[in-house]
Design a protein around this motif. Structure first.
Motif, mmCIF file in Angstrom:
data_model
loop_
_atom_site.group_PDB
_atom_site.id
_atom_site.type_symbol
_atom_site.label_atom_id
_atom_site.label_comp_id
_atom_site.label_asym_id
_atom_site.label_seq_id
_atom_site.Cartn_x
_atom_site.Cartn_y
_atom_site.Cartn_z
ATOM 1 N N GLU A 164 0.868 -1.175 0.000
ATOM 2 C CA GLU A 164 0.000 0.000 0.000
ATOM 3 C C GLU A 164 0.907 1.229 0.000
ATOM 4 O OE1 GLU A 164 -4.073 1.291 2.169
ATOM 5 O OE2 GLU A 164 -2.482 0.592 3.481
ATOM 6 N N CYS B 37 1.602 5.056 0.382
ATOM 7 C CA CYS B 37 0.959 6.128 1.146
ATOM 8 C C CYS B 37 1.825 7.383 1.172
ATOM 9 C CB CYS B 37 0.710 5.680 2.590
ATOM 10 S SG CYS B 37 -0.385 4.276 2.748
ATOM 11 N N GLN B 38 1.158 8.496 1.441
ATOM 12 C CA GLN B 38 1.824 9.794 1.581
ATOM 13 C C GLN B 38 1.561 10.295 2.994
ATOM 14 O OE1 GLN B 38 0.028 12.809 -0.790
ATOM 15 N NE2 GLN B 38 1.246 14.439 0.110
ATOM 16 N N ARG B 39 2.632 10.667 3.685
ATOM 17 C CA ARG B 39 2.483 11.218 5.037
ATOM 18 C C ARG B 39 1.969 12.653 4.941
ATOM 19 N NH1 ARG B 39 4.877 7.592 8.292
ATOM 20 N NH2 ARG B 39 6.716 6.541 7.516
ATOM 21 N N HIS C 269 -3.086 9.951 6.723
ATOM 22 C CA HIS C 269 -2.222 9.719 5.571
ATOM 23 C C HIS C 269 -3.069 9.352 4.366
ATOM 24 C CE1 HIS C 269 1.448 8.700 8.292
ATOM 25 N NE2 HIS C 269 0.803 9.762 8.687
ATOM 26 N N SER C 270 -2.627 9.781 3.199
ATOM 27 C CA SER C 270 -3.326 9.481 1.952
ATOM 28 C C SER C 270 -2.712 8.226 1.342
ATOM 29 C CB SER C 270 -3.170 10.666 0.998
ATOM 30 O OG SER C 270 -3.662 10.341 -0.274
ATOM 31 N N CYS C 271 -3.535 7.209 1.096
ATOM 32 C CA CYS C 271 -3.031 5.937 0.577
ATOM 33 C C CYS C 271 -3.769 5.529 -0.686
ATOM 34 C CB CYS C 271 -3.193 4.828 1.620
ATOM 35 S SG CYS C 271 -2.218 5.091 3.106
ATOM 36 N N LYS C 272 -3.044 4.877 -1.559
ATOM 37 C CA LYS C 272 -3.629 4.297 -2.757
ATOM 38 C C LYS C 272 -4.192 2.920 -2.409
ATOM 39 C CE LYS C 272 -2.856 7.459 -5.793
ATOM 40 N NZ LYS C 272 -3.938 8.104 -6.489
ATOM 41 N N LYS D 75 -4.663 -1.034 -2.118
ATOM 42 C CA LYS D 75 -3.696 -2.104 -1.878
ATOM 43 C C LYS D 75 -3.468 -2.907 -3.148
ATOM 44 C CE LYS D 75 -4.670 -2.606 2.971
ATOM 45 N NZ LYS D 75 -5.540 -3.212 3.937
ATOM 46 N N SER E 65 3.612 0.551 2.886
ATOM 47 C CA SER E 65 3.284 -0.438 3.904
ATOM 48 C C SER E 65 3.239 -1.778 3.187
ATOM 49 C CB SER E 65 1.915 -0.163 4.535
ATOM 50 O OG SER E 65 1.989 0.930 5.394
ATOM 51 N N ASP F 282 6.238 -0.571 7.595
ATOM 52 C CA ASP F 282 6.352 0.641 6.784
ATOM 53 C C ASP F 282 7.803 0.842 6.344
ATOM 54 O OD1 ASP F 282 3.684 1.080 7.237
ATOM 55 O OD2 ASP F 282 3.988 2.653 8.729
#
Length: 189
Positions: free
Chosen positions: A58, A60-62, A68-71, A73, A144, A182
């Motif tokens: 996954e 993600c952007q902190r 957090h913004s995640c795409k 999986k 992640s 992570d």
């Protein structure tokens, strides 16, 4: 004597080392490696059963002071099985979620096969980011990831699914589960 046994035990039960590193200086692809095998995986392959590794990712952007913004999986499925007729190990690789079909290959030794299925080479960041170039350009990215290894044919799958649902997903039979880890994708390194 007992002190020596307890000093050596952590080395036998230590989890495999799981890493994600940049493939190149352009920061477009990553290499995923899992070194070391546990006893269950080795017994499975020696018994002539299929070992299946599922790598889940996954991207993600902190963000400070916000979630957090995640795409979505993504997963890569790789399996190893002994072909009793040719006495070679068949490897199947499939990147789930892309439009390509899986690939098959074979190797002659068990160790070579286990090394091949426990690594994902040249995983494009574009696959993890779903082609979103703006998301890829962010500096505070992390992945992640976790690895699940199962031994296919070791148990009745229907009974395993019933147990999984009865425990509300808390118990899952697997040979290896690294848990979610992570990995920072620092583009300056």
């Amino acid at each position: 004597m007992f002190l020596k046994i307890f000093a050596v035990l952590p080395f036998f039960f230590a989890p495999p080392d799981f890493r994600i590193n940049w493939q190149d200086e352009f920061h477009k692809t990553v290499n995923v490696s899992l070194s070391g095998y546990n006893e269950t995986v080795l017994r499975c392959i020696e018994s002539g059963l299929e070992v299946r590794y599922r790598f889940e990712f996954e991207l993600c952007q902190r963000r400070t002071l916000w979630f957090h913004s995640c795409k979505e999986k993504k997963a890569v499925l790789q399996s190893l099985e002994l072909d009793p007729i040719s006495q070679s190990y068949e490897i199947m690789r499939d990147r789930l979620g892309d439009k390509r079909s899986g690939t098959k290959s074979s190797v002659s030794s068990r160790d070579e096969g286990l090394a091949a299925v426990s690594n994902v080479s040249e995983l494009p960041l574009e696959f993890l980011s779903e082609g979103d170039d703006e998301f890829e350009a962010e500096t505070k990215l992390y992945v992640s990831a976790r690895v699940l290894a199962t031994c296919r044919g070791q148990y009745n799958e229907t009974l395993a699914r019933i147990g999984y649902f009865l425990t509300l997903g808390l118990v899952r039979i697997s040979a290896l589960n690294t848990g979610w880890i992570d990995f920072n994708l620092d583009k300056n390194s």
